[in-house]
Design a protein around this motif. Structure first.
Motif, PDB file in Angstrom:
ATOM      1  N   TRP A   1     -10.425   2.477  -5.046  1.00 60.74           N
ATOM      2  CA  TRP A   1      -9.010   2.831  -4.973  1.00 60.74           C
ATOM      3  C   TRP A   1      -8.142   1.704  -5.527  1.00 60.74           C
ATOM      4  O   TRP A   1      -7.170   1.947  -6.258  1.00 60.74           O
ATOM      5  N   LEU A   2      -8.490   0.477  -5.189  1.00 58.44           N
ATOM      6  CA  LEU A   2      -7.731  -0.670  -5.689  1.00 58.44           C
ATOM      7  C   LEU A   2      -7.738  -0.699  -7.213  1.00 58.44           C
ATOM      8  O   LEU A   2      -6.710  -0.949  -7.847  1.00 58.44           O
ATOM      9  N   VAL A   3      -8.899  -0.442  -7.792  1.00 60.00           N
ATOM     10  CA  VAL A   3      -9.004  -0.484  -9.247  1.00 60.00           C
ATOM     11  C   VAL A   3      -8.234   0.667  -9.872  1.00 60.00           C
ATOM     12  O   VAL A   3      -7.469   0.486 -10.819  1.00 60.00           O
ATOM     13  N   GLU A   4      -8.422   1.866  -9.306  1.00 54.69           N
ATOM     14  CA  GLU A   4      -7.732   3.034  -9.855  1.00 54.69           C
ATOM     15  C   GLU A   4      -6.222   2.887  -9.793  1.00 54.69           C
ATOM     16  O   GLU A   4      -5.513   3.319 -10.699  1.00 54.69           O
ATOM     17  N   SER A   5      -5.756   2.281  -8.715  1.00 57.89           N
ATOM     18  CA  SER A   5      -4.306   2.164  -8.577  1.00 57.89           C
ATOM     19  C   SER A   5      -3.767   0.945  -9.321  1.00 57.89           C
ATOM     20  O   SER A   5      -2.577   0.680  -9.290  1.00 57.89           O
ATOM     21  N   GLY A   6      -4.640   0.210  -9.958  1.00 61.58           N
ATOM     22  CA  GLY A   6      -4.190  -0.912 -10.777  1.00 61.58           C
ATOM     23  C   GLY A   6      -3.944  -2.191 -10.010  1.00 61.58           C
ATOM     24  O   GLY A   6      -3.497  -3.185 -10.581  1.00 61.58           O
ATOM     25  N   LEU A   7      -4.262  -2.201  -8.718  1.00 58.49           N
ATOM     26  CA  LEU A   7      -4.041  -3.424  -7.936  1.00 58.49           C
ATOM     27  C   LEU A   7      -5.114  -4.471  -8.202  1.00 58.49           C
ATOM     28  O   LEU A   7      -4.901  -5.645  -7.973  1.00 58.49           O
ATOM     29  N   ALA A   8      -6.280  -4.011  -8.639  1.00 55.33           N
ATOM     30  CA  ALA A   8      -7.377  -4.970  -8.843  1.00 55.33           C
ATOM     31  C   ALA A   8      -8.089  -4.732 -10.155  1.00 55.33           C
ATOM     32  O   ALA A   8      -8.000  -3.652 -10.748  1.00 55.33           O
ATOM     33  N   HIS A   9      -8.784  -5.774 -10.598  1.00 54.46           N
ATOM     34  CA  HIS A   9      -9.655  -5.681 -11.766  1.00 54.46           C
ATOM     35  C   HIS A   9     -11.083  -5.580 -11.288  1.00 54.46           C
ATOM     36  O   HIS A   9     -11.436  -6.150 -10.254  1.00 54.46           O
ATOM     37  N   ARG A  10     -11.915  -4.913 -12.057  1.00 53.93           N
ATOM     38  CA  ARG A  10     -13.325  -4.883 -11.748  1.00 53.93           C
ATOM     39  C   ARG A  10     -14.076  -5.446 -12.945  1.00 53.93           C
ATOM     40  O   ARG A  10     -13.880  -4.991 -14.069  1.00 53.93           O
ATOM     41  N   VAL A  11     -14.898  -6.455 -12.720  1.00 55.18           N
ATOM     42  CA  VAL A  11     -15.711  -7.002 -13.807  1.00 55.18           C
ATOM     43  C   VAL A  11     -17.166  -6.939 -13.391  1.00 55.18           C
ATOM     44  O   VAL A  11     -17.487  -7.004 -12.211  1.00 55.18           O
ATOM     45  N   ILE A  12     -18.020  -6.814 -14.387  1.00 50.32           N
ATOM     46  CA  ILE A  12     -19.443  -6.764 -14.098  1.00 50.32           C
ATOM     47  C   ILE A  12     -20.003  -8.159 -14.271  1.00 50.32           C
ATOM     48  O   ILE A  12     -19.656  -8.879 -15.193  1.00 50.32           O
ATOM     49  N   ASP A  13     -20.862  -8.511 -13.368  1.00 53.76           N
ATOM     50  CA  ASP A  13     -21.425  -9.831 -13.272  1.00 53.76           C
ATOM     51  C   ASP A  13     -22.795  -9.834 -13.953  1.00 53.76           C
ATOM     52  O   ASP A  13     -23.386  -8.778 -14.126  1.00 53.76           O
ATOM     53  N   ALA A  14     -23.295 -10.993 -14.339  1.00 55.23           N
ATOM     54  CA  ALA A  14     -24.589 -11.057 -15.008  1.00 55.23           C
ATOM     55  C   ALA A  14     -25.706 -10.533 -14.112  1.00 55.23           C
ATOM     56  O   ALA A  14     -26.750 -10.136 -14.600  1.00 55.23           O
ATOM     57  N   GLY A  15     -25.481 -10.536 -12.807  1.00 57.64           N
ATOM     58  CA  GLY A  15     -26.495 -10.062 -11.872  1.00 57.64           C
ATOM     59  C   GLY A  15     -26.353  -8.585 -11.554  1.00 57.64           C
ATOM     60  O   GLY A  15     -26.845  -8.115 -10.538  1.00 57.64           O
ATOM     61  N   ARG A  16     -25.672  -7.837 -12.397  1.00 59.19           N
ATOM     62  CA  ARG A  16     -25.500  -6.389 -12.247  1.00 59.19           C
ATOM     63  C   ARG A  16     -24.672  -6.007 -11.032  1.00 59.19           C
ATOM     64  O   ARG A  16     -24.852  -4.921 -10.485  1.00 59.19           O
ATOM     65  N   VAL A  17     -23.809  -6.880 -10.566  1.00 66.17           N
ATOM     66  CA  VAL A  17     -22.940  -6.480  -9.460  1.00 66.17           C
ATOM     67  C   VAL A  17     -21.493  -6.532  -9.922  1.00 66.17           C
ATOM     68  O   VAL A  17     -21.126  -7.358 -10.747  1.00 66.17           O
ATOM     69  N   PHE A  18     -20.697  -5.632  -9.357  1.00 62.92           N
ATOM     70  CA  PHE A  18     -19.280  -5.610  -9.692  1.00 62.92           C
ATOM     71  C   PHE A  18     -18.563  -6.674  -8.878  1.00 62.92           C
ATOM     72  O   PHE A  18     -18.892  -6.928  -7.726  1.00 62.92           O
ATOM     73  N   ARG A  19     -17.563  -7.277  -9.484  1.00 68.41           N
ATOM     74  CA  ARG A  19     -16.728  -8.249  -8.783  1.00 68.41           C
ATOM     75  C   ARG A  19     -15.282  -7.834  -8.927  1.00 68.41           C
ATOM     76  O   ARG A  19     -14.886  -7.284  -9.952  1.00 68.41           O
ATOM     77  N   PHE A  20     -14.509  -8.115  -7.886  1.00 68.17           N
ATOM     78  CA  PHE A  20     -13.138  -7.632  -7.841  1.00 68.17           C
ATOM     79  C   PHE A  20     -12.169  -8.779  -7.628  1.00 68.17           C
ATOM     80  O   PHE A  20     -12.423  -9.686  -6.831  1.00 68.17           O
ATOM     81  N   SER A  21     -11.047  -8.701  -8.332  1.00 69.12           N
ATOM     82  CA  SER A  21      -9.987  -9.682  -8.123  1.00 69.12           C
ATOM     83  C   SER A  21      -8.656  -8.961  -8.250  1.00 69.12           C
ATOM     84  O   SER A  21      -8.516  -8.045  -9.055  1.00 69.12           O
ATOM     85  N   LEU A  22      -7.715  -9.382  -7.440  1.00 68.03           N
ATOM     86  CA  LEU A  22      -6.405  -8.741  -7.506  1.00 68.03           C
ATOM     87  C   LEU A  22      -5.759  -8.998  -8.856  1.00 68.03           C
ATOM     88  O   LEU A  22      -5.856 -10.091  -9.403  1.00 68.03           O
ATOM     89  N   ALA A  23      -5.119  -7.973  -9.361  1.00 70.52           N
ATOM     90  CA  ALA A  23      -4.373  -8.133 -10.596  1.00 70.52           C
ATOM     91  C   ALA A  23      -3.055  -8.785 -10.228  1.00 70.52           C
ATOM     92  O   ALA A  23      -2.378  -8.325  -9.317  1.00 70.52           O
ATOM     93  N   SER A  24      -2.724  -9.865 -10.923  1.00 68.84           N
ATOM     94  CA  SER A  24      -1.431 -10.465 -10.635  1.00 68.84           C
ATOM     95  C   SER A  24      -0.362  -9.476 -11.088  1.00 68.84           C
ATOM     96  O   SER A  24      -0.496  -8.862 -12.140  1.00 68.84           O
TER      97      SER A  24
ATOM     98  N   ILE B   1       0.840  -1.200   0.000  1.00 66.34           N
ATOM     99  CA  ILE B   1       0.000   0.000   0.000  1.00 66.34           C
ATOM    100  C   ILE B   1       0.875   1.251   0.000  1.00 66.34           C
ATOM    101  O   ILE B   1       0.647   2.183  -0.765  1.00 66.34           O
ATOM    102  N   HIS B   2       1.913   1.233   0.832  1.00 67.12           N
ATOM    103  CA  HIS B   2       2.803   2.390   0.909  1.00 67.12           C
ATOM    104  C   HIS B   2       3.503   2.648  -0.415  1.00 67.12           C
ATOM    105  O   HIS B   2       3.822   3.784  -0.749  1.00 67.12           O
ATOM    106  N   ALA B   3       3.729   1.580  -1.164  1.00 67.46           N
ATOM    107  CA  ALA B   3       4.398   1.734  -2.451  1.00 67.46           C
ATOM    108  C   ALA B   3       3.569   2.598  -3.392  1.00 67.46           C
ATOM    109  O   ALA B   3       4.067   3.129  -4.372  1.00 67.46           O
TER     110      ALA B   3
END
Lengths: 149, 149
Positions: B66-89, B17-19
């Motif tokens: 913040w995670l998405v903006e800083s590139g640490l995570a991806h955001r995908v939209i789900d068929a149920g209209r909800v966002f899902r998040f996963s860390l970007a390797s 995070i500090h990075a």
DNA sequence: ACCCTTATCGCAACAGAGTTGCAATTAAGA
DNA sequence: TCTTAATTGCAACTCTGTTGCGATAAGGGT
């Protein structure tokens, strides 16, 4: 603003509805015609705007649900959390695979029926059915207007 | 209920995070750890449930943004209209392509990092950037529990 | 160890897309 | 034309996500 688009043959649309043992109501005919003439996937909002104030919000939602349930249309989710609808081409009514293109500039979603969707190998134990394939970028119109600047 | 999962090294998370020249708050550390340990894309709701009542709804939304903006995570939209998040390797931080698998039975979304995403040919004038590739079907666990019936 | 500054947080109120219940309407077969 | 069940319209609701703003606390400097 051009004149109202050439009316597609209402009789044919009505027949298509009757073929599903459903009632040919004005809302269904109007939505079906609109989607049939659209070259891209439309949202509920866009459909509501295009059809004017003649139909209730909820009626349009129900017509769209009915279209999807009866297999006449596909429903895809957009990056902005809204559903978009496009008629299923009679050939691929059994929606095995479908490719879309979403323009980042104008937000519109285009159906790319002609692009073959590859079926990937899955990890053990996973069984795939449908494949959603969506490319994001710039559409032809937005790409052009950007170069004109 | 098993004991609390083995704590990932907090020091390492804080350093990550500090990075980014950001403050290492409890909410950020907790979310980052949760996503790091998850083997699939989590929704805001799932994260909220997993972390208990310690954090405000809005705080979690902001951490995820913040995670998405800083590139640490991806955001995908789900068929149920909800966002899902996963860390970007760390390797593919520049999210060129990403494949997901969504289970129809349990609704969970798995990241399939190892599957190559093919880049298709587009119609003239269209330029593609990101490709979203999502397969829908049954995951290993649900497929198995179905056979047991 | 203590202050400052300001990034973050928590609350509350809001916004937009989609859903549900139910009484009123109407398509279409008899 | 008459009947009746499929559709419609309205109103109220749910759910996910967003915004404004005063209160809090992370972390650098002393």
């Amino acid at each position: 603003m051009p004149a109202s688009p050439p009316l597609a043959d209402s009789t044919a649309l009505i027949a298509r509805i009757h073929a599903l043992a459903a009632r040919a109501t004005p809302a269904r005919i109007a939505v079906l015609r609109l989607l049939d003439e659209a070259e891209r996937a439309l949202s509920h909002r866009e459909i509501e705007d295009a059809l004017g104030t003649g139909f209730d919000r909820v009626t349009l939602y129900r017509v769209l649900d009915w279209l999807v349930e009866s297999g006449l249309a596909h429903r895809v989710i957009d990056a902005g959390r809204v559903f978009r609808f496009s008629l299923a081409s009679p050939a691929n009514a059994t929606h095995t695979a479908h490719a879309h293109f979403r323009c980042e500039a104008c937000g519109k979603v285009f159906c790319l029926d002609e692009i073959p969707v590859p079926t990937p190998a899955l990890p053990a134990g996973f069984s795939g059915k449908a494949v959603e394939y969506c490319i994001t970028g710039q559409c032809a119109r937005c790409d052009q207007s950007e170069q004109e600047k």
